[in-house]
Each structure stands twice: as C-alpha cells, then as structure tokens.
Design an enzyme around this catalytic site. Sequence first.
Site, PDB file in Angstrom:
ATOM      1  N   GLY A   1     -23.024 -66.319  61.122  1.00  0.00           N
ATOM      2  CA  GLY A   1     -22.594 -67.335  62.074  1.00  0.00           C
ATOM      3  C   GLY A   1     -22.702 -66.815  63.499  1.00  0.00           C
ATOM      4  O   GLY A   1     -23.097 -67.540  64.415  1.00  0.00           O
TER       5      GLY A   1
ATOM      6  N   HIS B   1     -20.112 -67.112  54.108  1.00  0.00           N
ATOM      7  CA  HIS B   1     -18.976 -66.480  53.422  1.00  0.00           C
ATOM      8  C   HIS B   1     -17.644 -67.160  53.678  1.00  0.00           C
ATOM      9  O   HIS B   1     -16.632 -66.760  53.117  1.00  0.00           O
ATOM     10  CB  HIS B   1     -18.910 -64.986  53.773  1.00  0.00           C
ATOM     11  CG  HIS B   1     -18.468 -64.696  55.160  1.00  0.00           C
ATOM     12  ND1 HIS B   1     -17.248 -64.169  55.445  1.00  0.00           N
ATOM     13  CD2 HIS B   1     -19.092 -64.881  56.354  1.00  0.00           C
ATOM     14  CE1 HIS B   1     -17.131 -64.013  56.763  1.00  0.00           C
ATOM     15  NE2 HIS B   1     -18.244 -64.437  57.325  1.00  0.00           N
TER      16      HIS B   1
ATOM     17  N   CYS C   1      -9.336 -55.196  69.541  1.00  0.00           N
ATOM     18  CA  CYS C   1     -10.442 -54.741  70.373  1.00  0.00           C
ATOM     19  C   CYS C   1     -11.322 -53.797  69.562  1.00  0.00           C
ATOM     20  O   CYS C   1     -11.040 -53.522  68.398  1.00  0.00           O
ATOM     21  CB  CYS C   1      -9.917 -54.052  71.626  1.00  0.00           C
ATOM     22  SG  CYS C   1      -9.216 -52.440  71.284  1.00  0.00           S
TER      23      CYS C   1
END
Lengths: 357, 380
Positions: B69, B199, B319
């Site tokens: 994606g 997925h 992060c």
Amino acid sequence: MKIIAAMSGGVDSAVAAARAVEAGHEVIGVHLALSSNPQKYRSGARGCCTIEDSHDARRAADVIGIPFYIWDMADEFHEGVVENFMSEYAAGRTPNPCLRCNEKIKFAAVLDRAKAMGFDGVVTGHYARTEETNEGRTLHRAIDPLKDQSYVLAVLNREQINGAIFPLGDTEKVDIRIEAEKRGLAVAQKPDSHDICFVPSGDNAGWLRDRLGSEVGPIVDQDGTKIGEHKGAYTYTIGQRKGLGLSVAAPDGSPRFVLKIEPVTNTVVVGAREDLAVSSMRGERPIFCGPVVGAAPERGFVQVRAHGAALDCTYYLDGEHLVAELDEPLLGLATGQAMVIYDGDRVVGSATICETA
Amino acid sequence: MSVYLDHAATTPMCDVAIDAMSAALSKLGNPSSLHTQGRAARKDVEDAREKIARAVHCQPSEVIFTGSGTEANNAAIKGLYWNSPKKVIVVSSIEHHAVLDPALWLVEHEGAELIQIPVTGDGVIDLDFLRALVAARSAEIALISVMHSNNETGVIQPIAEVVKIAGDIPVHSDAVQSFSKVPLSYQDLGLYSMTISGHKVGGPLGIGALILRRAVEIPALLHGGGQERDIRSGTLNAPSIVALAAAIEAQSYDAAAIEKLRIQFEEGVLRVRPDAVVNGKNAPRLPGISNITFPGTQSDSLLLLMDSEKVSCSTGAACTAGVHRPSHVLMAMGLTDVVSQSSLRFSFGATNTQADVDFALSVLPTVIERGLAANAVGKK
C-alpha cells in the site's frame, strides 16, 4: 522473579539477559532510548544510543526469546545526566556521567517504573557481584579486574542494590564473548563502548566549548601571577599537563600542571607536580549500599576513578561528609569525582568529592 | 489464551487465500513470458485482476499491482504531482505516513507546497476549509489526497464530498483500512486514484494495488520491464495476486459481527474506566477500530503490560528509533501530546470472538492500575 533486562545493544547486557532467563526469571528486554535525536549508525567504539544499537538489542532479545520494548528516557537522561555534566563542569568540577546515569536512570527511573509495573528488579550487564549476607545484600567487585564496574555502581543505595541483578560479575569478559558466540548472539564480537555516550566525537572539551562557550581567562601560577590565557576553564582537568600553551617556563624549568580551576573568576591555576599531591579527601552526599559508616575511623581502600587503583586509607564519617585519609599521597584529584570506599572487595559506599587537601 | 487485537496492523491470511497461494507457488511461469507456462500464469493474474476490479468497482485495466500500500500511495502522490504543472498538494492532516511523507518529500525536493486539511475533534476533515481553499486556489492545486478511513481512529472520511468540492482536481484516496470492511466503490466516489493492500483483508503481505483511471499516465517509480501500464515494472507476483483475489472473494470479514464486538469492548472499557475516552466516538467509524485514551497513563507502558497479559494492541505511532511518539492524528484532533501518548488502538478482525473481548476486559483493570502507577513514578 519478573525482571526487566536493560539491553544497550552490546554483548554484556545481552548475555546478562540470557543468563537471567536461564536462572529461571521471567525476563523482559528493554532498550533505553537516551537521546531524543539518535544517530543512525554507531561510529567506532563510542556511544550506545544509536538506532543501530537499538536494533542490536532487539535482535539479541529475539534470539534469547524474550519480549522487547523501547523505553524513552531521553528527557530524564538529559535532565539528570547531560545537564548535570554541563553544570558540574561549569562549576569547575569533574563529574562522572556514567555513575550519574546509574544513580538517576538505570537504577532509579527504570527500576521505579519497573516496580510500578509489577516487576521485581532490573538485570544489567555490569561487571559486579552481589552477596547475600546477614546484613542484607552487599555489592562487590567483579572477578575480572579489568572490567570491574563496582565503582560506577557504588552510587546505588541499599534499596537499589536489592532491585539489581548483575549476572556477569563472576566471569571474565573474554569468556562472556565466547558464551555470546555459543548462544548465537550476533553482538559477540561487538567492540566495547568507551568514553561518554552523549559525546560521540570523544572530544569532551570541544563538546563543552560548543555548549558553554569559550570565555578567555587567565592561567596563573600559585602566586597569582598571570602566565597565560585559556579558552574556557572547564575544558581543563586537575593534573592536566598538555595543551596549556604556556610560553613562560617555570623558574626551575620543570613542567607545570593544572592545580585548580576557579569557575567564578574563570581562572586556571598551575603549579609544580608535587603541588598536585592530595593526602585527604572529603565527599558530600554519601551513599551506603551496605552497613552505614560511623564516625570511628576504619581501615580500607578508596578509589577515585573508574579504573583507578584502590588506595590504602582510613575512612570515617564527619557529620554529613565522608572522609578518606590516604596512606600515600595521590597526585591530581578533581572535585566532582566520586570517592568509593572498599572493604576488601566489598563496596562500603561512595560520595562526591567536594574538598581535597 | 492470547488475544490479538491489532488487525489494523495486519490480519491473518484466510484459509482460501493460503490455499490459493500454495497452489500458485507450485506453478511455474513468469506472467510476462510468451510461452505456455507464461500464458498460464498470466491467465491467473488476469483472472485475479478481474475479481479485484469487480470488488472495488473499477475496470480491470485500472488495477496496477504494487508491492505494498505504501508503494501505491507513493506512486499516486508523486506521480500525480509530477504529472501536473501545479505546485500545491492538499492532504488531510491525519493521513498515514505513506501519504504524508511522500508529500513532505516533494516539498523538500521538488518545490511543492503542502497544505493540510484540519480535522474536527472527532477526526473528520473540515470540508468548509477545503471548500474555501479550492475556491481560492484551485488553479494551483496539483492533487488532493484524503484517506477513506483513518488507520488509528477508524473514522470514515467524506470522500464523495471531497471529490465534489475538488471539481477537476485529481483526488487520491488511501483506502487501505476501508477496503473490504465498509462499502467502497471507486467508480461511485469518482476518485482519480485509490490504494488498497493485501494483508489488511486476509491476503498476503507484500501485495498492494493502485487503482488508477484508465488512460492516465503517471511517471513510474520503478523502471524496467514495463509491466502494469509501464507504471510499475517488475515481475508480477502471481501467487500473492491470486491469493489477494481469493481473500477478497471469500469475504471473511463479517462487519456486523465485528462491530458488535468492538461496541461491547468499548462499553466494557468505559464500565471499568469511566474516565477513558473513545476517540472519534461521534463520527462514523470502521467496524473494527477503537482508539481509547486512558488519562494519566503512557501508552508504551500499557502496551507492554497488555502484551504481558497476552493481549496484543497498538500504540499507534513510533519513530524510526522505535520510541513511542505522540500521534499526529490524535494531535490533529486537538489532543495534547501528553494525552495522545496515553492512547491505545484496539482493532478487531475476522478471527475475534466474544471470548477475546471478555478476556481483554478482564486484564484491563490491573493493566491500567499499573500503567497509572508507572506514569506517576515518572513524574516524581
């Protein structure tokens, strides 16, 4: 017990975690993120807070088969260790940030958080031993004298020692690497970290100059006669000989050493080697991890640097100060350093040196 | 028992998809080859493409297979920007990093100007803001990208209105979380491009698709053999494509049943922790995503404690160093960084049961108590 393994990404903490698992503890690996702006890659043997190190820690945890998380302690580290490092230097003292980190982060912030979350303690890869005695748990030197880290752990109080597990104290470093290899840990041959982790360049003076500025001040001899100029008093250490840039030679031609740093007047005092001699020291904020020391003098050893010699001494408590009187004088001792008292290999306690004579 | 409540991160492959993939893995043939085996592989891929096209309401030629994606979003954002002489990119402030980061990259490297559409306290984009923006600057806008539903809160966005307001401006939508879970028609929405991922819908990892209008040419990110309309070169991943189509066709996601579990869970949470806040609760949401703030806690502690109790959930954002960070989505909804770091995402999927909800609720009180204690220590 349910314990947190503090995993830096190095070989020692990885083997310590693995040994804790084997000892039957329920272990959860935690990597402490100590920099809010970590570097991607490790450079040489410095630092332990890069993203690469955190990946190494994660990989070790996965190989050992324990859960792994990252705890953000960057604010606590900055406040408790980095800022303290700067303010101590600015005040003309020489702090040991590793000691401070053990006291404020690893065995305070982390241990407290772990306990609040239902864990019983923290396991680390420090080289030190503990013993259970009638007077409670005591802290001892590791059997490997080259790796012994009891000095930087001497800031822990009794409660902190009770919450700490050091599985590596009975083994020599060389054997830890072999064991890591056997356990399939990829960090088996990773270089040891040296120096100060938040100064990755290794240039402490430069790092301090960037942050504290470089205000020019006088270098004087013991009479107060100006014999040179310096660029920031805090970049000097007691006993330093090189890098003074003095053009005026001593009357007898002998080399000169930094004797004293006076932050208020931004003055560096230099003198002869014999003037560095210290025969007694006085420390503030004493911490005892075993039985508390009293006013009656006792015989033992004092150590003033991480890998310094154990010096014969008589020690006692004078009010709120821990005092050590040396049998033989020591050359060059900065305030701000920790004095750690040993009884044989047992850590008696520690204090921050505030006065020398 | 262990309970998996992180289906928005990834959800188990369904059995039919595993079977279809296994069968395809043992077949020989590069779909681009001209011989018998190649043609057989090509047929499987094109059968799958047609099934997927039927499910998303587009033409088969509008399906461009990608590796994820993220890749599809990158191809769309960068491709639509490079295709246009205009410099302004408009995205919602709650986009996934797979949209936000390519847009920021274009700002940094390609001279784009990025404008983010704010959201309401419930996490729905501010259509009035978009209307005013388009009215004032439509001639400068290269593309608009608004996700169909948000991955952290599950809040569904008014895409049809966005397309209407946009007029001639190309609109992209990241529909990774919505696809197969709520009604979604590429054609009816009038989108220019749209992203789906394998997925999240019971298909395999490593397969996604960009749905892109027929005859629209965008510059490729990957150059090579010219597959997929020359927009995405690379040998077609036939087994994953076949498995994705099988998963979509199997429709294993029972939206009503999953929504019921989620509602029961939220009600249960509020019973034991009345101070908890369900983020986006007044907006239309996906059936399976629940984002909950537990005041006075830190989500990374909560995740560790939930994980220790064998309940898997998510803190949302981290992060590159793996350090938990305040969620830009929750911050855009007006939460402070401290509050947004006290939030967990629970996402329900096809394999969850009533027993899962009961178990998760049974461990929650202790976890929250300990999380509160851990946080109080940190403040000392």
